[in-house]
Design an enzyme around this catalytic site. Structure first.
Site, mmCIF file in Angstrom:
data_model
loop_
_atom_site.group_PDB
_atom_site.id
_atom_site.type_symbol
_atom_site.label_atom_id
_atom_site.label_comp_id
_atom_site.label_asym_id
_atom_site.label_seq_id
_atom_site.Cartn_x
_atom_site.Cartn_y
_atom_site.Cartn_z
ATOM 1 N N ASP A 126 23.478 27.886 33.794
ATOM 2 C CA ASP A 126 23.024 27.903 32.407
ATOM 3 C C ASP A 126 22.481 29.287 32.062
ATOM 4 O OD1 ASP A 126 22.339 27.006 29.891
ATOM 5 O OD2 ASP A 126 20.508 25.990 30.534
ATOM 6 N N GLN A 164 22.462 36.219 22.636
ATOM 7 C CA GLN A 164 21.068 35.840 22.923
ATOM 8 C C GLN A 164 20.585 36.433 24.234
ATOM 9 O OE1 GLN A 164 19.858 31.721 21.725
ATOM 10 N NE2 GLN A 164 22.049 31.394 21.424
ATOM 11 N N LYS A 213 24.793 23.224 23.583
ATOM 12 C CA LYS A 213 25.034 23.746 24.929
ATOM 13 C C LYS A 213 24.538 22.791 26.015
ATOM 14 C CE LYS A 213 22.095 26.912 26.146
ATOM 15 N NZ LYS A 213 21.265 26.306 27.202
ATOM 16 N N THR A 214 23.313 22.317 25.872
ATOM 17 C CA THR A 214 22.725 21.440 26.893
ATOM 18 C C THR A 214 23.525 20.150 27.025
ATOM 19 O OG1 THR A 214 20.538 22.349 26.417
ATOM 20 C CG2 THR A 214 20.610 20.271 27.627
#
Length: 780
Positions: free
Chosen positions: A225, A256, A33-34
């Site tokens: 994010d 999550q 993701k990052t």
């Protein structure tokens, strides 16, 4: 292909290169993701988007810093520095600094942390003469925070009869009045708390269309994010800012979403397509972190949730080891196993201690694990304890510094006015407060004009002199702001105020530690100056230093976090975003995990299951599940039932370390069952079941076979579970004790079965002399 795009998989490439219009990136655990976020920003800049037009919002300063560093490697330091990137609170604080005058606040307003906020609430409760036992300050603080995060202002509260009635029903009818006085106190002090940074930004953008238009035009590309963790207030701000160009990219994973207790709203991500019907969705489903076995086990568990986006998360890594399950007799046995396992793997696999994490549901679980780790001399660090900037001596020095920047900050003023003691006691302070309130001015204005107001204050000349000397000292410190850096100012304050001398006079270990903490704070200022000097737009001012402290989400970065080789102990909530080669997920018992406080509705239970999913997917190579069949609660030993989440993991992914050893457990129906009936070879709650059939908790599943390398239950013999005869035990026998773990019988004394004594050498607890009648040993 541009170099930075190389190595992206197909889904990642699509997410990075889709630059126009709304985009939702569903990023499974460990899916890069990052990398996608940073490369997307880099791609925007290389495609000639001015970095001043890009806004990237994160939840931690650490995430923002890492992303900025990665972006700088692609587009250069200068371009990366022009990005508006940071946490929600830090970015909104920056906006408010520029536009605070619209709301009647000074641009140098103080940012109150939770302790400052709590202190103000305590004073309000005291001034209103309200019972603090009924109106517990922390409870009141949480209520006010909830109102602010839901954009309920004081005016909105008093215009909402339902809220007022709800508070009256819970005997909290004065909450609204406390809220009002608290807001007035903050305004008078020129201060905002953390919730205000969101509330006031919303107010700014709603009440002043010209301000909204200004920032809509500036932020033409918005990236968020961890979108699943946004609350209602954050959601509205982002939606308002993005409404002109709609170039909004949100990245997150509904599986999550674990922060509802902070106000996070999972529906922000679940309803993204409703807000932006033309939005494109990209799913990142390849997990690069964990083994196939871990990913598959996690998928099976999270599939039980109803509210979710369906994803097919997979791993191309090695299959990996099965998840090991340890069934402990007690919390001490559980902790001894975990510490012993870490010690063994440290030596047998040459694992660093930093490879291990112990994850738990609540902070109160740490004690037993800390005891066990200390006995093995295993270094560890507990995350989430008292952070560096929350220590009293550190806050005292910062209080002085805050007062220099904003002399209307009454919280800082009254923290330091008599510390170290200088004869300005509580009575004098109260007179100052009452007089200032009666004149509708700040206490600092009273001190500025002490000679004029002295006749009305009712203070003797000695006290007036002390007040004058204190305020003259503060004014002298303020002069230094014009010429000296933050370190020199702080050192002068620490010396002239008497704070350093006061601390050094205490030569106890605690006193020495306090001096070291103040020294460490001063050291951090030197680092801050050096860092700011290296930045093109660096600002080594005291106010900037204080803002960095107030906004820091990483205040644990002190001497304790020196990169040394330590086992990490933390709650699952704190572990989010981290990864470890080996994870011990402990305390897997009903009412502990899932928590009895968070499992009364389907929504709550599904969040607990997401929490379990987050814990499991922190692991790269190995996972250990542990639970105890008895645990101390309120000084009494109580039976514990294995967590329902254990039964949701398919048996093909797990392996039992030890056979069933307890005499009974309580199932979900509340019925007590003897698990030794018919000598089951495996805990019964692990029955494989038809996924289409809902299994009643009261059903008695058929036993499954143990893995071949494990002992069946029939080889374990229970010795005196109720104080019966212990004639079968012999010297040399291996035994298990519910508190001391595994040991070997080295000596027996006595012939009367009622009085036989045994000397047992335990692996972790050393030698113990036990009376077998009461010892309740399990012969292995």
């Amino acid at each position: 292909m541009t170099d930075y795009l190389k190595g992206l998989n197909e889904a990642q490439y699509e997410a990075v290169t889709t630059l126009q219009g709304p985009l939702m990136v569903l990023a499974g655990a460990g899916s890069g993701k990052t990398r996608v976020l940073t490369m997307r920003i880099a791609h925007l800049i290389t495609n000639l988007v001015d970095p001043f037009h890009i806004l990237a919002l994160t939840f931690t300063n650490k995430a923002a810093k890492e992303m900025k560093e990665r972006i700088a490697k692609v587009v250069g330091e200068s371009e990366a520095r022009s990005l508006w990137m940071g946490t929600f609170h830090s970015v909104f604080a920056r906006i408010l600094r520029s536009e605070a005058h619209y709301l009647g606040f000074p641009s140098n307003f103080t940012i109150y942390d939770s302790q400052d906020s709590l202190n103000v609430i305590k004073k309000v409760i005291k001034e209103l003469n309200i019972d603090s036992d009924l109106y517990k300050p922390k409870k009141v603080q949480a209520r006010i925070s909830s109102y602010k995060n839901n954009l309920i202002t004081v005016k909105a509260y008093f215009n909402n009869p339902e809220l007022i009635e709800a508070d009256e029903r819970t005997n909290m009818k004065h909450i609204g009045l406390i809220y009002q006085k608290y807001v007035e106190a903050c305004y008078k002090n020129g201060a905002m708390d953390f919730d205000d940074l969101l509330l006031k930004t919303n107010e700014l953008l709603t009440r002043f269309p010209e301000v909204l238009a200004k920032y809509q035009d500036r932020f033409r590309y918005i990236l968020v994010d961890e979108y699943q963790d946004t609350n209602h207030s954050q959601y509205l701000i982002v939606k308002a800012l993005a409404s002109k160009f709609e170039n909004i990219c949100v990245v997150g994973d509904d599986a999550q979403s674990i922060y509802s207790f902070r106000g996070a709203n999972i529906y922000n991500i679940l309803n993204f397509k409703k807000d932006y019907p033309d939005a494109k969705t990209v799913s990142l489903e390849q997990n690069y972190r964990s083994t196939q076995n871990i990913v598959n086990a996690a998928n099976v568990v999270i599939s039980k949730n109803v509210q979710q986006f369906k994803k097919n998360v997979f791993s191309d890594n090695e299959e990996g080891e099965k998840i090991k399950v340890y069934r402990a007799l007690s919390d001490a046995d559980e902790a001894n196993f975990v510490a012993g396992n870490i010690w063994e793997l440290h030596h047998s696999q040459q694992r660093k201690f930093s490879d291990f994490s112990i994850l738990y549901r609540t902070n109160s679980q740490t004690r037993a694990f800390e005891d066990a780790l200390r006995k093995k001399n295993i270094p560890y660090r507990v995350y989430g304890g008292l952070s560096f900037y929350q220590r009293k001596e550190v806050k005292d020095l910062i209080g002085y510094l805050r007062l220099l920047v904003n002399e209307n900050d009454s919280e800082a003023l009254f923290r330091v006015i008599n510390y170290p003691a200088r004869g300005i006691g509580e009575t004098t302070q109260n007179k100052l407060i009452v007089f200032a309130d009666s004149q509708n001015i700040s206490v600092s204005q009273v001190l500025d004009n002490l000679g004029f107001y002295a006749p009305q204050l009712g203070l003797n000349n000695g006290v007036l002199t002390k007040l004058s000397d204190f305020w003259s000292m503060i004014k002298a410190f303020q002069v230094l702001l014009k010429t000296e850096n933050v370190y020199n100012i702080a050192m002068e304050v620490a010396k002239r105020s008497g704070l350093i001398k006061f601390l050094k006079d205490d030569q106890t270990p605690e006193g020495i530690s306090r001096v070291e903490n103040v020294q460490e704070l001063l050291n951090s200022m030197q680092g801050f100056i050096e860092e700011q000097q290296q930045l093109e737009d660096g600002n080594p001012s005291l106010s900037n230093f204080l803002e960095n402290i107030a906004l820091s989400a990483d205040t644990q970065k002190d001497k304790e976090d020196d990169g040394t080789d330590k086992v990490s102990l933390m709650t699952i909530h704190l572990s989010k975003g981290l990864e470890f080669p080996i994870v011990h997920l402990v305390g897997l018992e009903e009412n502990l995990f899932p928590s009895f406080m968070s499992s009364s509705t389907r929504e709550e239970l599904e969040e607990e299951r997401r929490l379990f999913y987050v814990a499991l997917t922190r692991a790269e190579k190995q996972v250990y599940f542990t639970y105890a069949v008895s645990r101390f609660q309120w000084g009494k030993i109580t039976d514990a039932e294995p967590s329902r989440f254990l039964s949701e993991v398919d048996t093909q992914f797990i392996e039992f370390i030890n056979p069933a050893i307890e005499s009974r457990f309580v199932n979900h129906s509340g019925l007590k069952s003897n698990i030794f009936d018919d000598a089951p070879s495996e805990p019964r709650f692990f029955k494989k079941q038809d996924p289409k059939k809902k299994l009643s908790r009261a059903e008695n599943p058929e036993p499954q076979s143990l893995p071949k390398n494990l002992k069946p239950i029939s080889t374990a013999k229970i010795i005196n579970p109720s104080g019966q005869s212990s004639e079968d035990i012999e010297v040399g026998d291996k035994v298990r004790h519910d508190r001391f773990g595994i040991g070997e019988v080295t000596f027996l004394d006595g012939t009367d079965p009622k009085n036989i004594k045994a000397k047992v050498v335990f692996q972790h607890e050393g030698e113990k002399n036990l009376i077998l009648k009461f010892a309740k040993l399990t012969k292995i």
